[in-house]
Design an enzyme around this catalytic site. Sequence first.
Site, PDB file in Angstrom:
ATOM      1  CG  HIS A 122      -1.778  -1.158   1.128  1.00  0.00           C
ATOM      2  ND1 HIS A 122      -2.466  -1.649   2.522  1.00  0.00           N
ATOM      3  CD2 HIS A 122      -2.265  -2.048   0.240  1.00  0.00           C
ATOM      4  CE1 HIS A 122      -2.934  -2.843   2.129  1.00  0.00           C
ATOM      5  NE2 HIS A 122      -2.988  -2.977   0.791  1.00  0.00           N
TER       6      HIS A 122
HETATM    7  C1  LIG Z   1      -0.176  -7.729  -4.712  1.00  0.00           C
HETATM    8  C2  LIG Z   1      -1.101  -6.598  -4.293  1.00  0.00           C
HETATM    9  C3  LIG Z   1      -2.083  -6.893  -3.381  1.00  0.00           C
HETATM   10  C4  LIG Z   1      -3.050  -5.868  -3.238  1.00  0.00           C
HETATM   11  N1  LIG Z   1      -4.353  -6.032  -2.584  1.00  0.00           N
HETATM   12  C5  LIG Z   1      -5.109  -5.267  -2.267  1.00  0.00           C
HETATM   13  C6  LIG Z   1      -6.262  -5.461  -1.754  1.00  0.00           C
HETATM   14  O1  LIG Z   1      -6.827  -6.513  -1.623  1.00  0.00           O
HETATM   15  N2  LIG Z   1      -7.307  -4.571  -1.575  1.00  0.00           N
HETATM   16  C7  LIG Z   1      -7.018  -3.282  -1.869  1.00  0.00           C
HETATM   17  O2  LIG Z   1      -7.733  -2.562  -1.465  1.00  0.00           O
HETATM   18  N3  LIG Z   1      -5.545  -3.116  -2.146  1.00  0.00           N
HETATM   19  C8  LIG Z   1      -4.565  -3.799  -2.508  1.00  0.00           C
HETATM   20  N4  LIG Z   1      -3.595  -3.582  -3.021  1.00  0.00           N
HETATM   21  C9  LIG Z   1      -3.471  -2.331  -3.313  1.00  0.00           C
HETATM   22  C10 LIG Z   1      -4.072  -1.676  -4.515  1.00  0.00           C
HETATM   23  O3  LIG Z   1      -4.354  -2.305  -5.408  1.00  0.00           O
HETATM   24  C11 LIG Z   1      -3.532  -0.220  -4.902  1.00  0.00           C
HETATM   25  O4  LIG Z   1      -3.004   0.619  -3.792  1.00  0.00           O
HETATM   26  C12 LIG Z   1      -4.170   0.403  -6.008  1.00  0.00           C
HETATM   27  O5  LIG Z   1      -4.612  -0.359  -7.110  1.00  0.00           O
HETATM   28  C13 LIG Z   1      -3.303   1.701  -6.477  1.00  0.00           C
HETATM   29  O6  LIG Z   1      -3.869   2.303  -7.419  1.00  0.00           O
HETATM   30  P1  LIG Z   1      -3.425   3.474  -8.328  1.00  0.00           P
HETATM   31  O7  LIG Z   1      -4.448   4.163  -9.204  1.00  0.00           O
HETATM   32  O8  LIG Z   1      -2.654   4.543  -7.324  1.00  0.00           O
HETATM   33  O9  LIG Z   1      -2.158   2.583  -8.991  1.00  0.00           O
HETATM   34  P2  LIG Z   1      -2.172   1.243 -10.008  1.00  0.00           P
HETATM   35  O10 LIG Z   1      -3.687   0.492  -9.893  1.00  0.00           O
HETATM   36  O11 LIG Z   1      -0.915   0.635  -9.861  1.00  0.00           O
HETATM   37  O12 LIG Z   1      -2.161   1.919 -11.489  1.00  0.00           O
HETATM   38  C14 LIG Z   1      -0.930   2.595 -12.100  1.00  0.00           C
HETATM   39  C15 LIG Z   1      -0.867   2.246 -13.557  1.00  0.00           C
HETATM   40  O13 LIG Z   1      -0.169   3.231 -14.244  1.00  0.00           O
HETATM   41  C16 LIG Z   1       0.588   2.432 -15.394  1.00  0.00           C
HETATM   42  N5  LIG Z   1       1.914   3.080 -15.573  1.00  0.00           N
HETATM   43  C17 LIG Z   1       2.641   3.320 -14.784  1.00  0.00           C
HETATM   44  N6  LIG Z   1       3.845   3.913 -15.296  1.00  0.00           N
HETATM   45  C18 LIG Z   1       3.382   4.000 -16.756  1.00  0.00           C
HETATM   46  C19 LIG Z   1       3.900   4.907 -17.702  1.00  0.00           C
HETATM   47  N7  LIG Z   1       4.950   5.438 -17.683  1.00  0.00           N
HETATM   48  N8  LIG Z   1       3.245   4.777 -18.805  1.00  0.00           N
HETATM   49  C20 LIG Z   1       2.025   4.370 -18.983  1.00  0.00           C
HETATM   50  N9  LIG Z   1       1.292   3.769 -17.885  1.00  0.00           N
HETATM   51  C21 LIG Z   1       2.094   3.642 -16.952  1.00  0.00           C
HETATM   52  C22 LIG Z   1       0.597   0.851 -14.768  1.00  0.00           C
HETATM   53  O14 LIG Z   1       0.994   0.006 -15.833  1.00  0.00           O
HETATM   54  C23 LIG Z   1      -0.760   0.842 -14.176  1.00  0.00           C
HETATM   55  O15 LIG Z   1      -1.666   0.471 -14.679  1.00  0.00           O
HETATM   56  C24 LIG Z   1      -2.710  -4.590  -3.475  1.00  0.00           C
HETATM   57  C25 LIG Z   1      -1.613  -4.259  -4.154  1.00  0.00           C
HETATM   58  C26 LIG Z   1      -0.843  -5.174  -4.735  1.00  0.00           C
HETATM   59  C27 LIG Z   1       0.383  -5.111  -5.515  1.00  0.00           C
END
Ligand SMILES: Cc1cc2nc3c(=O)[nH]c(=O)nc-3n(C[C@H](O)[C@H](O)[C@H](O)COP(=O)(O)OP(=O)(O)OC[C@H]3O[C@@H](n4cnc5c(N)ncnc54)[C@H](O)[C@@H]3O)c2cc1C
Length: 529
Positions: free
Chosen positions: A465
């Site tokens: 997280h």
């Molecule tokens: C193994 C794991 C288990 C988890 N379990 C849970 C759970 O059970 N419940 C929960 O609530 N949370 C959980 N989390 C945490 C939660 O999923 C994340 O905090 C949340 O998805 C983050 O969302 P975000 O939009 O910040 O980033 P992300 O969902 O990580 O999205 C970022 C996106 O940007 C893209 N990206 C990055 N750099 C570039 C670039 N240069 N060009 C184009 N695209 C790019 C990536 O490919 C990705 O698709 C877990 C996370 C992991 C890794």
Amino acid sequence: MESFDYIVIGGGSAGSAVAGRLAVDGTRRVCLLEAGGRNDNILVKTPGFMPFLLKNANYRFETVPQKGLNGRVGYQPRGRGLGGSSAINAMVYIRGNRWDYDNWAALGCTGWAYDDVLPYFRRAEANERGGDDFHGAGGPLFVEDQKYANPTSHAFVDAAAALQLRTNSDFNGARQEGFGLYQVTQHKGERWSAARAYVEPIREQGNFAVRNNTLVEKLVIEDGRVTGVQIRRGGKSETLLARRGVVLSAGAFNSPQILMLSGIGPAEHLKAHRIDVVLDKPAVGSDLQDHIDYVSGWETDSDVPLGQTLKGTLKMAAAILEHRRKRTGTMTTPYAEAGGFWTVMPDSPAPDVQWHFVPAVLEDHGREKVKAHGFSLHACVLRPESRGTVRLGSPDAAAAPVIDPNFLDDERDMAVLRAGVRLSHRIAEAPPMQAFGPKDRHPVDLNDDAALDDLIRSRADTVYHPVGTCRMGADADAVVDSTLKLNGLDGLWVADASIMPRLVSGNTNAPSIMIGERCTDFVMAAERR
Ligand SMILES: Cc1cc2nc3c(=O)[nH]c(=O)nc-3n(C[C@H](O)[C@H](O)[C@H](O)COP(=O)(O)OP(=O)(O)OC[C@H]3O[C@@H](n4cnc5c(N)ncnc54)[C@H](O)[C@@H]3O)c2cc1C
């Protein structure tokens, strides 16, 4: 050059919500840029295949050696491809505590108190239990009760109850405290990523361009305004124009990376990488916070919990067939089936530890194969005081950023974790768990602080997280203001887990989606000005 009204960078939890919401009514030309693939395969859709996703659709980042973890290198999985980390996560649906958001507002983030964000959680949600004061029923994000939970997960909840720790059937309702089974982001037995909720239903709309396998290299900035992005696709770099603005949603590691590559970040650090400084912003990539987590583990005489034995594998094969036919049974497992929230320190304003109960032996994030049946119990520090950084390792956008969570740097985090691990053992060794014949895989004298600390430092790591690296705030140093607009530049919003000024007391997928929902309203409000 191709041009759009809006470009959204990153199709993860928040980016899917922003792009889908901006595009859905058809009045704007929206482009969603995602570095990874479409993520619409059986491995992503079948919850029980999650361990395979830790190898695929995953950046598999590592941290720098962690002083607080006896010099070990930590593992930082992050989702790559549509859905981002919501396509590889454990699907646990948790929003955090009312106190978290009221604290954000107290820190100066006007409009982010619990009563302000609750409508956005509800707007996103389609809870199968129906809507009420806390829950939505008509949103795109399905939230359901687990279709099946292992008997050990039920026994875990009974064990907590046997210790007079209250049970809770809705951690996202009036009260967070207690123990119970988690609700999950699934629908009809399949994973419901943010992309399935917001992007897939409108993917074919003419005004919506979803570009997979497209790496954003940097922002295009002209006269104090972000006017487009430079992308790399099929080995070639090109520029896309954004007439009205860009939303950066690349997650807590890659959003600060993209800002720094664009010249926005700590000036000295950028100069060291020969990047022209557009805005000297020391807060970019700073304030990294993450849930430090210790996994206690027991092997069992019983083969009721999952296990990588011959019998366990045969049962899993049958479960895969059942899931293919009916979308029911063990393969709907989120692995983190049960858990809870409890206060272990007397002065905490809200529960300070969260538990995730997994009906399987888990070592090294599931990367180590253990040929035994058993169960694991995560305990994590919900509001850590330690702060880390994300920095550039290279001026190449395809290179991993340098991640230093600085785990357990602050002694207060260890005090909370120590108390949490002690309670893990009391619960997991209570009578309802004894029926399975548990044997502690990492025995330690729990009364010996030094021995326990050493065990924790030798085994603890993230529970996935990371937040805070583009923090929101009212101060001029903050990366974004409370409308998620970048301080000091026009035409750029940041919407993802990176903007959280403080880590919430719980999992971060639902909060990231909520941030995406909110950002959409801020972007639309700016259109009207
Ligand atoms: C193994 C794991 C288990 C988890 N379990 C849970 C759970 O059970 N419940 C929960 O609530 N949370 C959980 N989390 C945490 C939660 O999923 C994340 O905090 C949340 O998805 C983050 O969302 P975000 O939009 O910040 O980033 P992300 O969902 O990580 O999205 C970022 C996106 O940007 C893209 N990206 C990055 N750099 C570039 C670039 N240069 N060009 C184009 N695209 C790019 C990536 O490919 C990705 O698709 C877990 C996370 C992991 C890794």
